[in-house]
Design a protein around this motif. Structure first.
Motif, PDB file in Angstrom:
ATOM      1  N   PRO A  21      -3.791  -6.000 -13.515  1.00 25.66           N
ATOM      2  CA  PRO A  21      -3.754  -7.289 -12.805  1.00 25.66           C
ATOM      3  C   PRO A  21      -3.166  -7.200 -11.395  1.00 25.66           C
ATOM      4  N   TYR A  22      -2.381  -6.156 -11.139  1.00 22.00           N
ATOM      5  CA  TYR A  22      -1.756  -5.996  -9.834  1.00 22.00           C
ATOM      6  C   TYR A  22      -2.563  -5.114  -8.890  1.00 22.00           C
ATOM      7  N   PHE A  23      -3.333  -4.173  -9.480  1.00 19.79           N
ATOM      8  CA  PHE A  23      -4.053  -3.176  -8.679  1.00 19.79           C
ATOM      9  C   PHE A  23      -5.506  -3.072  -9.104  1.00 19.79           C
ATOM     10  N   ASP A  24      -6.074  -4.106  -9.662  1.00 21.19           N
ATOM     11  CA  ASP A  24      -7.439  -4.126 -10.144  1.00 21.19           C
ATOM     12  C   ASP A  24      -8.411  -3.673  -9.064  1.00 21.19           C
ATOM     13  N   GLY A  25      -9.250  -2.711  -9.406  1.00 26.47           N
ATOM     14  CA  GLY A  25     -10.257  -2.260  -8.464  1.00 26.47           C
ATOM     15  C   GLY A  25      -9.768  -1.282  -7.425  1.00 26.47           C
ATOM     16  N   GLU A  26      -8.526  -0.814  -7.557  1.00 24.64           N
ATOM     17  CA  GLU A  26      -7.991   0.143  -6.590  1.00 24.64           C
ATOM     18  C   GLU A  26      -7.606   1.420  -7.324  1.00 24.64           C
ATOM     19  N   LYS A  27      -7.885   2.521  -6.716  1.00 23.26           N
ATOM     20  CA  LYS A  27      -7.548   3.847  -7.234  1.00 23.26           C
ATOM     21  C   LYS A  27      -7.920   3.959  -8.694  1.00 23.26           C
ATOM     22  N   GLY A  41       0.813  -1.209   0.000  1.00 24.49           N
ATOM     23  CA  GLY A  41       0.000   0.000   0.000  1.00 24.49           C
ATOM     24  C   GLY A  41       0.847   1.259   0.000  1.00 24.49           C
ATOM     25  N   ALA A  42       1.910   1.256   0.797  1.00 28.73           N
ATOM     26  CA  ALA A  42       2.792   2.426   0.865  1.00 28.73           C
ATOM     27  C   ALA A  42       3.599   2.608  -0.413  1.00 28.73           C
ATOM     28  N   ALA A  43       3.910   1.522  -1.101  1.00 28.95           N
ATOM     29  CA  ALA A  43       4.763   1.582  -2.293  1.00 28.95           C
ATOM     30  C   ALA A  43       3.967   1.499  -3.596  1.00 28.95           C
ATOM     31  N   GLU A  44       2.657   1.608  -3.505  1.00 26.15           N
ATOM     32  CA  GLU A  44       1.831   1.406  -4.704  1.00 26.15           C
ATOM     33  C   GLU A  44       2.194   2.337  -5.857  1.00 26.15           C
ATOM     34  N   SER A  45       2.422   3.613  -5.581  1.00 31.34           N
ATOM     35  CA  SER A  45       2.740   4.540  -6.674  1.00 31.34           C
ATOM     36  C   SER A  45       4.061   4.163  -7.337  1.00 31.34           C
ATOM     37  N   ASP A  46       5.035   3.706  -6.557  1.00 32.44           N
ATOM     38  CA  ASP A  46       6.312   3.276  -7.138  1.00 32.44           C
ATOM     39  C   ASP A  46       6.144   1.981  -7.926  1.00 32.44           C
ATOM     40  N   LEU A  47       5.302   1.075  -7.447  1.00 27.93           N
ATOM     41  CA  LEU A  47       5.050  -0.163  -8.188  1.00 27.93           C
ATOM     42  C   LEU A  47       4.304   0.125  -9.491  1.00 27.93           C
ATOM     43  N   ARG A  48       3.383   1.084  -9.458  1.00 27.70           N
ATOM     44  CA  ARG A  48       2.676   1.472 -10.690  1.00 27.70           C
ATOM     45  C   ARG A  48       3.641   2.116 -11.685  1.00 27.70           C
ATOM     46  N   ALA A  49       4.540   2.954 -11.182  1.00 21.32           N
ATOM     47  CA  ALA A  49       5.539   3.572 -12.065  1.00 21.32           C
ATOM     48  C   ALA A  49       6.437   2.505 -12.686  1.00 21.32           C
ATOM     49  N   TYR A  50       6.764   1.484 -11.930  1.00 19.14           N
ATOM     50  CA  TYR A  50       7.562   0.385 -12.447  1.00 19.14           C
ATOM     51  C   TYR A  50       6.801  -0.360 -13.548  1.00 19.14           C
ATOM     52  N   CYS A  51       5.501  -0.563 -13.344  1.00 23.59           N
ATOM     53  CA  CYS A  51       4.686  -1.191 -14.401  1.00 23.59           C
ATOM     54  C   CYS A  51       4.736  -0.354 -15.671  1.00 23.59           C
ATOM     55  N   ASP A  52       4.598   0.968 -15.537  1.00 24.45           N
ATOM     56  CA  ASP A  52       4.677   1.849 -16.700  1.00 24.45           C
ATOM     57  C   ASP A  52       6.029   1.726 -17.385  1.00 24.45           C
ATOM     58  N   TRP A  53       7.098   1.705 -16.613  1.00 20.10           N
ATOM     59  CA  TRP A  53       8.449   1.602 -17.161  1.00 20.10           C
ATOM     60  C   TRP A  53       8.639   0.292 -17.924  1.00 20.10           C
ATOM     61  N   ARG A  54       8.093  -0.784 -17.390  1.00 21.30           N
ATOM     62  CA  ARG A  54       8.196  -2.103 -18.049  1.00 21.30           C
ATOM     63  C   ARG A  54       7.220  -2.244 -19.200  1.00 21.30           C
ATOM     64  N   GLY A  55       6.262  -1.335 -19.309  1.00 19.28           N
ATOM     65  CA  GLY A  55       5.246  -1.438 -20.345  1.00 19.28           C
ATOM     66  C   GLY A  55       4.215  -2.512 -20.032  1.00 19.28           C
ATOM     67  N   VAL A  56       3.953  -2.699 -18.735  1.00 19.94           N
ATOM     68  CA  VAL A  56       3.031  -3.721 -18.265  1.00 19.94           C
ATOM     69  C   VAL A  56       1.756  -3.053 -17.762  1.00 19.94           C
ATOM     70  N   ASP A  57       0.623  -3.646 -18.069  1.00 22.57           N
ATOM     71  CA  ASP A  57      -0.657  -3.140 -17.574  1.00 22.57           C
ATOM     72  C   ASP A  57      -0.729  -3.343 -16.060  1.00 22.57           C
ATOM     73  N   PRO A  58      -0.941  -2.282 -15.286  1.00 19.45           N
ATOM     74  CA  PRO A  58      -0.997  -2.422 -13.824  1.00 19.45           C
ATOM     75  C   PRO A  58      -2.302  -3.022 -13.300  1.00 19.45           C
TER      76      PRO A  58
END
Length: 130
Positions: free
Chosen positions: A124-130, A105-122
């Motif tokens: 599956p990791y954050f479905d239904g959140e924010k 929860g605390a690192a969600e924005s950094d994990l989402r940025a990592y998904c963007d960097w990898r070109g991965v749809d976030p």
């Protein structure tokens, strides 16, 4: 009461307490959506990939505090010795999941940025959140 009898009474009381906790956890786990569990496992894998890329120097865009928190949370999850030992059924892994959930929860924005960097749809990791 003899000391041996006192120990038996103490152990029996502890066993009864653990059984009650186990029953409460079992009731709670029946309410857990399997979809959320698979999402949680995907987040663990995503975090492991992020830490691998950071350690290789391929992804330097994450704050060191996030790297430290995610690394410590994964180590807490993997290592068998922690606040509630993992050999205790159900509750042994529940504390690990709690720690990981708080750090995710605390690192969600950094994990989402990592998904963007990898070109991965976030999703599956954050479905239904924010």
């Amino acid at each position: 009461m003899t000391s041996a009898r006192a120990r038996v009474v103490t152990l029996a009381g502890g066993a009864a307490t653990q059984a009650a906790r186990g029953a409460a956890l079992a009731r709670h786990l029946q309410l857990v959506n399997p979809r959320r569990l698979s999402q949680f496992i995907r987040r663990i894998k995503l975090t492991a990939r992020l830490l691998r890329d950071v350690s290789r120097g391929a992804y330097p865009h994450v704050p060191w505090k996030t790297v430290g928190a995610l690394g410590a949370a994964l180590a807490y999850f993997v290592l068998p010795l922690d606040a509630i030992p993992d050999f205790i059924p159900l509750s042994g892994f529940l504390d690990d999941a709690l720690v990981l959930g708080l750090v995710f929860g605390a690192a969600e924005s950094d994990l989402r940025a990592y998904c963007d960097w990898r070109g991965v749809d976030p999703k599956p990791y954050f479905d239904g959140e924010k």
